[in-house]
Design an enzyme around this catalytic site. Sequence first.
Site, PDB file in Angstrom:
ATOM      1  N   GLU A 110     -20.775  13.938  14.827  1.00 33.05           N
ATOM      2  CA  GLU A 110     -22.200  14.255  14.612  1.00 33.05           C
ATOM      3  C   GLU A 110     -22.849  14.730  15.912  1.00 33.05           C
ATOM      4  O   GLU A 110     -23.752  15.569  15.896  1.00 33.05           O
ATOM      5  CB  GLU A 110     -22.913  13.025  14.023  1.00 33.05           C
ATOM      6  CG  GLU A 110     -22.527  12.817  12.569  1.00 33.05           C
ATOM      7  CD  GLU A 110     -22.615  11.379  12.071  1.00 33.05           C
ATOM      8  OE1 GLU A 110     -23.222  10.529  12.755  1.00 33.05           O
ATOM      9  OE2 GLU A 110     -22.057  11.108  10.985  1.00 33.05           O
TER      10      GLU A 110
ATOM     11  N   HIS B 193     -18.617  11.783  19.196  1.00 32.41           N
ATOM     12  CA  HIS B 193     -18.661  11.648  17.737  1.00 32.41           C
ATOM     13  C   HIS B 193     -18.926  13.017  17.114  1.00 32.41           C
ATOM     14  O   HIS B 193     -19.674  13.816  17.666  1.00 32.41           O
ATOM     15  CB  HIS B 193     -19.751  10.649  17.341  1.00 32.41           C
ATOM     16  CG  HIS B 193     -19.690  10.272  15.891  1.00 32.41           C
ATOM     17  ND1 HIS B 193     -20.168  11.091  14.902  1.00 32.41           N
ATOM     18  CD2 HIS B 193     -19.174   9.178  15.265  1.00 32.41           C
ATOM     19  CE1 HIS B 193     -19.958  10.510  13.727  1.00 32.41           C
ATOM     20  NE2 HIS B 193     -19.351   9.347  13.918  1.00 32.41           N
TER      21      HIS B 193
ATOM     22  N   SER C 101     -15.373   6.736   6.104  1.00 34.41           N
ATOM     23  CA  SER C 101     -15.475   6.050   4.804  1.00 34.41           C
ATOM     24  C   SER C 101     -14.591   4.811   4.700  1.00 34.41           C
ATOM     25  O   SER C 101     -14.042   4.516   3.635  1.00 34.41           O
ATOM     26  CB  SER C 101     -15.174   7.029   3.656  1.00 34.41           C
ATOM     27  OG  SER C 101     -16.135   8.066   3.627  1.00 34.41           O
TER      28      SER C 101
ATOM     29  N   LYS D  21     -25.333   4.079  13.746  1.00 33.43           N
ATOM     30  CA  LYS D  21     -25.982   5.405  13.747  1.00 33.43           C
ATOM     31  C   LYS D  21     -27.504   5.232  13.875  1.00 33.43           C
ATOM     32  O   LYS D  21     -27.964   4.308  14.517  1.00 33.43           O
ATOM     33  CB  LYS D  21     -25.572   6.184  12.498  1.00 33.43           C
ATOM     34  CG  LYS D  21     -24.045   6.283  12.368  1.00 33.43           C
ATOM     35  CD  LYS D  21     -23.599   7.298  11.378  1.00 33.43           C
ATOM     36  CE  LYS D  21     -22.074   7.335  11.340  1.00 33.43           C
ATOM     37  NZ  LYS D  21     -21.532   8.325  10.433  1.00 33.43           N
TER      38      LYS D  21
ATOM     39  N   GLY E 204     -18.647   9.541   5.861  1.00 37.14           N
ATOM     40  CA  GLY E 204     -19.785   9.379   4.966  1.00 37.14           C
ATOM     41  C   GLY E 204     -19.619  10.046   3.614  1.00 37.14           C
ATOM     42  O   GLY E 204     -20.590  10.222   2.876  1.00 37.14           O
TER      43      GLY E 204
ATOM     44  N   GLU F  97     -11.170  10.486  13.366  1.00 38.17           N
ATOM     45  CA  GLU F  97     -12.125  10.556  12.263  1.00 38.17           C
ATOM     46  C   GLU F  97     -12.120  11.969  11.688  1.00 38.17           C
ATOM     47  O   GLU F  97     -12.812  12.856  12.211  1.00 38.17           O
ATOM     48  CB  GLU F  97     -13.536  10.236  12.751  1.00 38.17           C
ATOM     49  CG  GLU F  97     -13.709   8.843  13.308  1.00 38.17           C
ATOM     50  CD  GLU F  97     -15.165   8.403  13.228  1.00 38.17           C
ATOM     51  OE1 GLU F  97     -15.421   7.394  12.586  1.00 38.17           O
ATOM     52  OE2 GLU F  97     -16.030   9.082  13.790  1.00 38.17           O
TER      53      GLU F  97
ATOM     54  N   ASN G 101     -20.592   1.352  13.927  1.00 38.68           N
ATOM     55  CA  ASN G 101     -21.488   2.426  14.369  1.00 38.68           C
ATOM     56  C   ASN G 101     -22.688   2.447  13.428  1.00 38.68           C
ATOM     57  O   ASN G 101     -22.601   2.950  12.309  1.00 38.68           O
ATOM     58  CB  ASN G 101     -20.719   3.760  14.318  1.00 38.68           C
ATOM     59  CG  ASN G 101     -21.598   4.944  14.700  1.00 38.68           C
ATOM     60  OD1 ASN G 101     -22.733   4.763  15.145  1.00 38.68           O
ATOM     61  ND2 ASN G 101     -21.078   6.144  14.520  1.00 38.68           N
TER      62      ASN G 101
END
Length: 272
Positions: free
Chosen positions: A114, A112, A230, A28, A190, A184, A26
């Site tokens: 985000e 996702h 991560s 992003k 991150g 996730e 991904n």
Amino acid sequence: MHDPQMTPQPGAAGSRSRRVPFVVANWKMHLTRGPAERLARDLIRALAEVRGVEVAICPPATALDVVGRVLQGSPLLLGAQTMHEETHGAFTGEISAPMLLDLGCRCVILGHSERRQWYGETDDALARKVRSAISHKLLPIICVGERLVEREAGQTDALVTMQVEAAVSGVGEHPDVSLVVAYEPVWAIGTGHTATGEEANRVAALIRWVVASRCGAAAGNALRVLYGGSVKPDNIHEFVRQPEIDGALVGGASLDAGAFAAIVRAAAERGA
Ligand code: PGA
């Protein structure tokens, strides 16, 4: 552009004992077309000898075309990071399943955290997107996971169950459906923190059970559950050695060809 109908569906060979490991990059909101094209070429070179694993690259929408051209003829799949549930219409800024197919996409990341956090994507919208992806023969990579406050309140299992149930609510009993769910934990994305392998495995088993109970035992057995958050070359082994985990969804480390290739190799060894 290649015709996705002419090639086997990703994961079609999945079975209880032989689910093909799957690793998804991904990217992003990183990389303009030039660097994206170079990274795609580097990845093809770095992964040339790797067998027994499926790999998807999900660049930003602006680089789908150029990366798709690089990936053509390689075993690497092209994927998108999000998608609108309608096929066309007055939805400024959105991209639909037929548009992704036109670019050669084979899979799409949906829900996702985000997208949920910054763009208000709801479980209802996710359910519609999952349905649209399946009906267009795009493999949905459904993201679920709890926030830190939810984990600390002991709500992880209830929340993940609810998210998965909602996401597959429009799928129904479907023995042939190919699904991917990425677990996730939001607090791991991150941040450099990860769940332990055992804990990720426990939640992955729960996800499989929920899919089996909603979509049937065959769909549950074929489901590939990825861990994300991560993931790096030095921690991937802890996840892919878990029996319920079939691969990884990789953000930051997927922007480095060497690091991503090391992660893919670890997943391939698990499948061997
Ligand atoms: P990360 O991102 O690997 O940078 O934590 C994972 C993701 O958001 O899919």
